[in-house]
Write an enzyme that holds these catalytic residues in place. Structure first.
Site, PDB file in Angstrom:
ATOM      1  N   ASP A   9       0.880  -1.176   0.000  1.00  0.00           N
ATOM      2  CA  ASP A   9       0.000   0.000   0.000  1.00  0.00           C
ATOM      3  C   ASP A   9       0.916   1.224   0.000  1.00  0.00           C
ATOM      4  OD1 ASP A   9      -2.342   1.637   0.276  1.00  0.00           O
ATOM      5  OD2 ASP A   9      -1.990   1.771   2.430  1.00  0.00           O
ATOM      6  N   SER A  10       0.311   2.396  -0.194  1.00  0.00           N
ATOM      7  CA  SER A  10       1.086   3.629  -0.112  1.00  0.00           C
ATOM      8  C   SER A  10       1.609   3.848   1.311  1.00  0.00           C
ATOM      9  CB  SER A  10       0.194   4.808  -0.503  1.00  0.00           C
ATOM     10  OG  SER A  10      -0.926   4.856   0.364  1.00  0.00           O
ATOM     11  N   TYR A  41      -0.889   8.342  -2.367  1.00  0.00           N
ATOM     12  CA  TYR A  41      -0.996   8.045  -3.795  1.00  0.00           C
ATOM     13  C   TYR A  41      -2.277   8.694  -4.365  1.00  0.00           C
ATOM     14  CZ  TYR A  41       2.501   4.172  -3.748  1.00  0.00           C
ATOM     15  OH  TYR A  41       3.635   3.406  -3.673  1.00  0.00           O
ATOM     16  N   GLY A  42      -3.257   8.872  -3.494  1.00  0.00           N
ATOM     17  CA  GLY A  42      -4.610   9.238  -3.939  1.00  0.00           C
ATOM     18  C   GLY A  42      -4.729  10.569  -4.649  1.00  0.00           C
ATOM     19  N   CYS A  72      -4.279  -1.580  -1.975  1.00  0.00           N
ATOM     20  CA  CYS A  72      -4.463  -0.140  -2.168  1.00  0.00           C
ATOM     21  C   CYS A  72      -5.398   0.051  -3.349  1.00  0.00           C
ATOM     22  CB  CYS A  72      -3.106   0.500  -2.462  1.00  0.00           C
ATOM     23  SG  CYS A  72      -3.191   2.245  -2.860  1.00  0.00           S
ATOM     24  N   ASN A  73      -6.546   0.645  -3.090  1.00  0.00           N
ATOM     25  CA  ASN A  73      -7.515   0.872  -4.165  1.00  0.00           C
ATOM     26  C   ASN A  73      -6.930   1.773  -5.239  1.00  0.00           C
ATOM     27  OD1 ASN A  73     -10.443  -0.058  -3.061  1.00  0.00           O
ATOM     28  ND2 ASN A  73      -9.116   0.573  -1.397  1.00  0.00           N
ATOM     29  N   THR A  74      -6.235   2.821  -4.796  1.00  0.00           N
ATOM     30  CA  THR A  74      -5.689   3.791  -5.749  1.00  0.00           C
ATOM     31  C   THR A  74      -4.713   3.116  -6.704  1.00  0.00           C
ATOM     32  OG1 THR A  74      -5.855   5.391  -3.955  1.00  0.00           O
ATOM     33  CG2 THR A  74      -4.621   6.073  -5.891  1.00  0.00           C
ATOM     34  N   GLU A 151      -3.264   8.539   8.990  1.00  0.00           N
ATOM     35  CA  GLU A 151      -1.816   8.274   9.106  1.00  0.00           C
ATOM     36  C   GLU A 151      -1.223   9.062  10.284  1.00  0.00           C
ATOM     37  OE1 GLU A 151       0.833   6.706   6.989  1.00  0.00           O
ATOM     38  OE2 GLU A 151      -0.644   5.482   5.954  1.00  0.00           O
ATOM     39  N   CYS A 185     -11.163   2.751   0.222  1.00  0.00           N
ATOM     40  CA  CYS A 185      -9.753   3.039   0.477  1.00  0.00           C
ATOM     41  C   CYS A 185      -9.368   2.229   1.705  1.00  0.00           C
ATOM     42  CB  CYS A 185      -9.541   4.530   0.739  1.00  0.00           C
ATOM     43  SG  CYS A 185      -7.876   4.931   1.313  1.00  0.00           S
ATOM     44  N   THR A 186      -8.225   1.569   1.642  1.00  0.00           N
ATOM     45  CA  THR A 186      -7.872   0.647   2.725  1.00  0.00           C
ATOM     46  C   THR A 186      -7.490   1.361   4.023  1.00  0.00           C
ATOM     47  OG1 THR A 186      -5.631   0.524   1.794  1.00  0.00           O
ATOM     48  CG2 THR A 186      -7.186  -1.210   1.170  1.00  0.00           C
ATOM     49  N   HIS A 187      -7.362   2.687   3.960  1.00  0.00           N
ATOM     50  CA  HIS A 187      -7.136   3.440   5.199  1.00  0.00           C
ATOM     51  C   HIS A 187      -8.416   3.621   6.012  1.00  0.00           C
ATOM     52  CE1 HIS A 187      -3.260   4.594   3.455  1.00  0.00           C
ATOM     53  NE2 HIS A 187      -2.924   5.098   4.619  1.00  0.00           N
TER      54      HIS A 187
HETATM   55  N1  DGL Z   1      -4.836   3.172   0.982  1.00  0.00           N
HETATM   56  C1  DGL Z   1      -4.876   3.581  -0.362  1.00  0.00           C
HETATM   57  C2  DGL Z   1      -6.151   3.208  -1.059  1.00  0.00           C
HETATM   58  O1  DGL Z   1      -6.712   2.246  -0.750  1.00  0.00           O
HETATM   59  C3  DGL Z   1      -4.434   4.935  -0.771  1.00  0.00           C
HETATM   60  C4  DGL Z   1      -4.187   5.996   0.136  1.00  0.00           C
HETATM   61  C5  DGL Z   1      -3.381   7.099  -0.492  1.00  0.00           C
HETATM   62  O2  DGL Z   1      -2.172   6.938  -0.526  1.00  0.00           O
HETATM   63  O3  DGL Z   1      -3.970   8.084  -0.946  1.00  0.00           O
HETATM   64  O4  DGL Z   1      -6.630   3.857  -1.946  1.00  0.00           O
END
Ligand code: DGL
Length: 269
Positions: A9-10, A41-42, A72-74, A151, A185-187
């Site tokens: 993931d990011s 990453y988003g 990571c979805n992004t 984060e 988003c996995t966060h």
């Molecule tokens: N956790 C990531 C996701 O699922 C991206 C978070 C990010 O870096 O913006 O999209």
């Protein structure tokens, strides 16, 4: 078979997926990579995210992983490129499992999706839901502050509630009210208790973690790649601030992370 599964993931968000993977596949070893130096990453362009994702998965392959889970979805925008680059190593993303979970929770919709700007712009969830043959109404909202906020370890309290209201209120005011809120988003799963309270009991919250773990388990079985048991290992790689990764990562993984297990790596050299 005994090789580890690579997960990236990011940052720390993918640890919510690792948590589900560890629960579902207790005999497997894992190497988790968080690209903490280049998060988020988003808000970055698709080309940049693709380059980062290729570098992250190459680093995992260099560690001898038997498959890669893009937690990571992004970064899922890079799935076709990753599959080509890593072939014959299997690569699994979180978008399709997330879409399946949302449709299982609310087969008639409406489904509201919250995700990063990149995921919303790329329309990956809309495409995945349509690819599953569903025509349910879909509403989407980018929640750019959720990643930096979580984060920071900020997952509840007045600031968090104010930020959630800012994004959720217009989304949930759509008529008819969404029946399902998909955490794209996995966060975001660490915000679940507050999100659930503010969304109301008539909205079901879903994320991709458990359905992704199911998809990984099915793939290991189908390809006869599952670990036979014995000793299993857990290792973390971070591209910046490994101590911070261990400290804050605990919130996402749901268990303490031994700082000695987190190695600092450089993806750019
Ligand atoms: N956790 C990531 C996701 O699922 C991206 C978070 C990010 O870096 O913006 O999209």
């Amino acid at each position: 078979m005994s090789a580890p599964i690579g997960v990236f993931d990011s940052g720390m968000g993918g640890l919510t997926v690792l948590r589900a993977l560890m629960a579902r596949l207790p005999r497997e070893s894992f190497v988790y990579l968080g690209d903490t130096a280049r998060l988020p990453y988003g808000t970055k362009s698709a080309d940049t995210v693709r380059r980062y994702a290729l570098q992250a998965s190459s680093a995992l392959v260099a560690r001898g992983v038997k498959m890669v889970v893009v937690a990571c979805n992004t970064a899922s925008i890079s799935l076709p490129a990753l599959k080509t680059a890593l072939d014959p190593l299997p690569v699994i993303g979180v978008i399709e499992p997330g879409a399946q979970a949302a449709l299982a929770a609310a087969p008639q919709g409406p489904i509201a999706i919250i995700a990063t700007e990149g995921t919303v712009k790329g329309g990956a969830y809309r495409s995945a839901i349509r690819a599953l043959g569903s025509n349910v109404p879909i509403a989407q909202q980018a929640c750019s502050l959720f990643v930096p906020m979580t984060e920071e370890g900020l997952i509840d309290g007045p600031i968090v509630e104010a930020v959630i209201h800012r994004y959720l209120d217009p989304l949930l005011a759509t008529v008819p009210k969404p029946k399902c809120l998909l955490l794209g988003c996995t966060h975001y799963p660490v915000l679940k208790p507050v999100l659930a309270r503010l969304a109301g009991s008539d909205v079901v919250l879903v994320d991709s973690a458990i359905t992704t773990a199911d998809a990984v388990a099915a793939l290991l079985k189908a390809r006869d790649m599952a670990s036979a048991g014995g000793s299993h290992t857990l290792k973390f790689l971070a591209t910046d601030a490994p101590d911070r990764f261990a400290r804050v990562g605990e919130i996402f993984l749901g268990q303490p992370i031994d700082p000695g297990l987190v190695e600092l790596i450089d993806l750019q050299s």
